[in-house]
Design a protein around this motif. Structure first.
Motif, PDB file in Angstrom:
ATOM      1  N   LYS A  50      31.175  13.656  -7.324  1.00 24.51           N
ATOM      2  CA  LYS A  50      32.088  12.495  -7.055  1.00 24.51           C
ATOM      3  C   LYS A  50      30.774  12.598  -5.422  1.00 24.51           C
ATOM      4  N   ARG A  51      29.948  12.915  -5.722  1.00 20.10           N
ATOM      5  CA  ARG A  51      28.881  12.938  -4.425  1.00 20.10           C
ATOM      6  C   ARG A  51      28.482  12.286  -4.592  1.00 20.10           C
ATOM      7  N   PRO A  52      27.834  11.027  -3.311  1.00 20.87           N
ATOM      8  CA  PRO A  52      26.784  10.012  -3.348  1.00 20.87           C
ATOM      9  C   PRO A  52      25.610  10.279  -3.648  1.00 20.87           C
ATOM     10  N   PRO A  56      21.162  14.572  -1.443  1.00 24.81           N
ATOM     11  CA  PRO A  56      19.923  15.825  -2.305  1.00 24.81           C
ATOM     12  C   PRO A  56      20.579  17.272  -2.415  1.00 24.81           C
ATOM     13  N   LEU A  57      20.097  17.819  -3.066  1.00 23.25           N
ATOM     14  CA  LEU A  57      21.053  19.286  -3.104  1.00 23.25           C
ATOM     15  C   LEU A  57      19.450  20.423  -3.536  1.00 23.25           C
ATOM     16  N   ILE A  58      20.476  21.621  -2.808  1.00 26.09           N
ATOM     17  CA  ILE A  58      19.333  22.917  -2.128  1.00 26.09           C
ATOM     18  C   ILE A  58      18.845  23.389  -3.905  1.00 26.09           C
ATOM     19  N   VAL A  59      17.406  23.576  -3.937  1.00 28.90           N
ATOM     20  CA  VAL A  59      17.439  24.228  -5.109  1.00 28.90           C
ATOM     21  C   VAL A  59      17.483  25.573  -4.906  1.00 28.90           C
ATOM     22  N   ASP A 109      11.199  12.989  -0.533  1.00 31.43           N
ATOM     23  CA  ASP A 109       9.021  13.266  -0.893  1.00 31.43           C
ATOM     24  C   ASP A 109       9.902  14.753  -0.363  1.00 31.43           C
ATOM     25  N   THR A 110      10.821  15.334  -0.511  1.00 28.39           N
ATOM     26  CA  THR A 110      10.782  17.030   0.342  1.00 28.39           C
ATOM     27  C   THR A 110      11.694  17.316  -0.278  1.00 28.39           C
ATOM     28  N   ILE A 111      12.041  18.770  -0.577  1.00 31.79           N
ATOM     29  CA  ILE A 111      13.148  19.965  -1.014  1.00 31.79           C
ATOM     30  C   ILE A 111      13.512  21.061  -0.143  1.00 31.79           C
ATOM     31  N   ILE A 113      14.984  24.239  -0.118  1.00 31.06           N
ATOM     32  CA  ILE A 113      15.104  25.548  -1.169  1.00 31.06           C
ATOM     33  C   ILE A 113      15.588  26.675  -0.752  1.00 31.06           C
ATOM     34  N   ARG A 114      16.636  27.723  -1.193  1.00 33.21           N
ATOM     35  CA  ARG A 114      17.000  29.093  -0.883  1.00 33.21           C
ATOM     36  C   ARG A 114      16.762  29.980  -2.000  1.00 33.21           C
ATOM     37  N   MET A 115      16.700  31.034  -1.421  1.00 34.11           N
ATOM     38  CA  MET A 115      16.950  32.296  -1.688  1.00 34.11           C
ATOM     39  C   MET A 115      18.114  32.715  -1.862  1.00 34.11           C
ATOM     40  N   ALA A 134      21.451  23.316  -6.877  1.00 30.56           N
ATOM     41  CA  ALA A 134      23.163  23.539  -6.776  1.00 30.56           C
ATOM     42  C   ALA A 134      24.029  22.845  -5.007  1.00 30.56           C
ATOM     43  N   PRO A 135      24.626  22.239  -5.378  1.00 29.65           N
ATOM     44  CA  PRO A 135      25.362  21.599  -4.225  1.00 29.65           C
ATOM     45  C   PRO A 135      26.626  22.651  -3.984  1.00 29.65           C
ATOM     46  N   SER A 136      27.421  22.857  -2.787  1.00 29.08           N
ATOM     47  CA  SER A 136      28.882  23.593  -2.421  1.00 29.08           C
ATOM     48  C   SER A 136      29.313  23.523  -3.427  1.00 29.08           C
ATOM     49  N   LYS A 214      18.829  12.469   9.279  1.00 28.64           N
ATOM     50  CA  LYS A 214      17.366  13.276   8.554  1.00 28.64           C
ATOM     51  C   LYS A 214      18.131  13.819   7.289  1.00 28.64           C
ATOM     52  N   SER A 215      19.335  14.463   7.374  1.00 31.41           N
ATOM     53  CA  SER A 215      20.215  15.107   6.170  1.00 31.41           C
ATOM     54  C   SER A 215      21.438  14.258   6.380  1.00 31.41           C
ATOM     55  N   PRO A 216      21.193  13.724   4.350  1.00 35.49           N
ATOM     56  CA  PRO A 216      21.951  12.369   4.401  1.00 35.49           C
ATOM     57  C   PRO A 216      23.559  13.152   4.186  1.00 35.49           C
TER      58      PRO A 216
HETATM   59  O1  TXA Z   1      24.724  27.492   0.833  1.00 34.77           O
HETATM   60  C1  TXA Z   1      24.389  27.285   0.605  1.00 34.77           C
HETATM   61  O2  TXA Z   1      23.418  26.169   1.586  1.00 34.77           O
HETATM   62  C2  TXA Z   1      24.967  26.533  -0.409  1.00 34.77           C
HETATM   63  C3  TXA Z   1      25.110  27.369  -1.127  1.00 34.77           C
HETATM   64  C4  TXA Z   1      25.454  26.973  -2.382  1.00 34.77           C
HETATM   65  O3  TXA Z   1      23.365  28.038  -1.384  1.00 34.77           O
HETATM   66  N1  TXA Z   1      25.111  24.771  -0.898  1.00 34.77           N
HETATM   67  C5  TXA Z   1      25.378  23.694   0.325  1.00 34.77           C
HETATM   68  O4  TXA Z   1      25.052  22.622  -0.764  1.00 34.77           O
HETATM   69  O5  TXA Z   1      25.918  24.230   1.076  1.00 34.77           O
HETATM   70  P1  TXA Z   1      25.106  21.169   0.137  1.00 34.77           P
HETATM   71  O6  TXA Z   1      24.942  20.764  -1.448  1.00 34.77           O
HETATM   72  O7  TXA Z   1      26.630  20.833  -0.031  1.00 34.77           O
HETATM   73  O8  TXA Z   1      24.513  20.847   1.501  1.00 34.77           O
HETATM   74  C6  TXA Z   1      23.060  21.082   1.359  1.00 34.77           C
HETATM   75  C7  TXA Z   1      22.682  20.260   2.379  1.00 34.77           C
HETATM   76  C8  TXA Z   1      23.697  18.390   2.422  1.00 34.77           C
HETATM   77  O9  TXA Z   1      23.650  18.216   4.113  1.00 34.77           O
HETATM   78  C9  TXA Z   1      21.842  17.917   2.059  1.00 34.77           C
HETATM   79  O10 TXA Z   1      21.620  16.529   2.975  1.00 34.77           O
HETATM   80  C10 TXA Z   1      20.889  19.004   2.962  1.00 34.77           C
HETATM   81  O11 TXA Z   1      21.391  20.099   2.930  1.00 34.77           O
HETATM   82  N2  TXA Z   1      19.677  18.312   1.963  1.00 34.77           N
HETATM   83  C11 TXA Z   1      19.352  18.917   0.262  1.00 34.77           C
HETATM   84  N3  TXA Z   1      17.705  18.359   0.656  1.00 34.77           N
HETATM   85  C12 TXA Z   1      17.736  17.760   1.969  1.00 34.77           C
HETATM   86  C13 TXA Z   1      16.310  17.420   2.244  1.00 34.77           C
HETATM   87  N4  TXA Z   1      14.911  17.113   0.950  1.00 34.77           N
HETATM   88  N5  TXA Z   1      15.950  16.706   2.910  1.00 34.77           N
HETATM   89  C14 TXA Z   1      16.661  16.543   4.544  1.00 34.77           C
HETATM   90  N6  TXA Z   1      18.110  17.347   4.247  1.00 34.77           N
HETATM   91  C15 TXA Z   1      18.775  17.573   2.436  1.00 34.77           C
END
Ligand code: TXA
Ligand code: MG
Length: 315
Positions: A50-52, A56-59, A109-111, A113-115, A134-136, A214-216
């Motif tokens: 139920k995420r808006p 965006p997600l982390i890749v 237009d940004t992404i 990334i995490r390893m 993947a988000p949390s 900036k980070s939604p």
């Molecule tokens: O530790 C973590 O980062 C965990 C594990 C699963 O890797 N993931 C995580 O994802 O916390 P999430 O979706 O809950 O949080 C990602 C955050 C959000 O605040 C999102 O808005 C921000 O990263 N984000 C993602 N892509 C972005 C972008 N292109 N520009 C700015 N913020 C971004």
């Protein structure tokens, strides 16, 4: 839907290759993953959480060579952070490669990334053979899942597969650094500290964002248990029927007088236990959680960020 619980990364990866969503452990929190190149699968994540759709997600990758697949025009800083902190609890925001579908980046237009450094996460991503968006793995607004049981609580019967792992090592989400802004910025503090990052580039800053963030993800109320969270500098006396979490609290005072407490050894231990404790409080039906404030430096900055969000304070 039946949720398969597996401990073999290869078995979990099979679901990804069939356009499904899989929950998997990392060293920070559990993630809810899909093949980044599979738009249909990525959209399922938003629906499940139920995420808006503008968040965006982390890749996630298993090898630094995958960075080139996802991004273009890497800055010196991005390259240095990747060299120094990958694999580990750091996410870098860089310019996106056009081959990455918009679904994962919410059209930006940004992404991100995490390893991950967690062995099981890394082996899972490797078996998938593609980067994993993947988000949390929690319902939007709830505390992130740091134990397998939390994923089960939020998604049992809703996703086809959960890859089981140990309780997560750090307990809070990764540090997010935007390398695309004129002044590189920490969008979300974590266990890789601002001080460590400033050691790499002293320009890197962390500022409270006014207006459109900036980070939604930072715009929404987050990490909140059902209980009301109140912040206190000192627990001089126990305040009554509530739950307490802090560092070096006087256990004698808490033992018989409160419903639940967690005495943490230090900041790292506080971070590790914070969401776990929130979830425990929800299971116990607790109404009020008193959380001790810490100095906003080192990991303390990340703890205070999560605590403030849990109270609903806008900042
Ligand atoms: O530790 C973590 O980062 C965990 C594990 C699963 O890797 N993931 C995580 O994802 O916390 P999430 O979706 O809950 O949080 C990602 C955050 C959000 O605040 C999102 O808005 C921000 O990263 N984000 C993602 N892509 C972005 C972008 N292109 N520009 C700015 N913020 C971004
Ligand atoms: Mg999250």
């Amino acid at each position: 839907m039946h949720t398969r619980i597996v401990n073999d990364p290869a078995e979990a990866a099979d679901f990804i290759l069939r356009s499904e969503v899989v929950a998997f452990p990392t060293e920070t929190v559990y993630g809810l993953g899909a093949n980044v190149f599979d738009e249909k699968a990525v959209r399922k994540i938003y629906k499940l959480k139920k995420r808006p759709s503008d968040n965006p997600l982390i890749v996630h990758i298993s090898n630094t060579s995958q960075v080139a697949l996802l991004s273009v025009e890497l800055s010196e800083l991005a390259l240095t952070l990747i060299r120094k902190f990958f694999p580990g609890p750091l996410t870098v925001i860089v310019k996106k490669n056009d081959i990455v579908p918009d679904a994962a980046t919410a059209g930006l237009d940004t992404i991100a990334i995490r390893m991950p450094s967690s062995r099981i996460a890394s082996s899972f991503i490797k078996k998938c053979g593609v980067p994993i968006a993947a988000p949390s793995a929690n319902l939007s607004g709830s505390p992130s899942a740091t134990g397998f049981e939390h994923v089960l609580h939020d998604f049992s019967g809703k996703i086809p597969c959960i890859l089981i792992g140990p309780r997560t090592k750090y307990g809070i989400e990764s540090t997010v650094v935007d390398c695309t802004s004129t002044i590189p910025t920490v969008l979300r503090p974590g266990v890789i500290t601002l001080e460590q990052l400033k050691g790499i580039d002293k320009q890197i800053s962390y500022r409270k964002i006014k207006g459109r963030a900036k980070s939604p993800g930072t715009r929404y109320k987050h990490y909140a248990p059902k209980a009301r969270v109140k912040l206190l500098k000192n627990f001089s006396t126990v305040l009554g029927q509530a739950a307490y979490i802090g560092i070096n609290i006087k256990e004698e005072e808490f033992k018989d007088r409160c419903m639940l407490y967690k005495n943490c050894e230090d900041e790292a231990d506080y971070a590790r236990n914070l969401f776990y404790f929130f979830r425990q409080c929800d299971v116990e039906g607790i109404n009020t959680i008193y959380a001790q404030t810490v100095e906003e430096k080192g990991i303390g900055l990340a703890i205070m960020n999560r605590l403030k969000k849990a109270t609903g304070v806008k900042f």
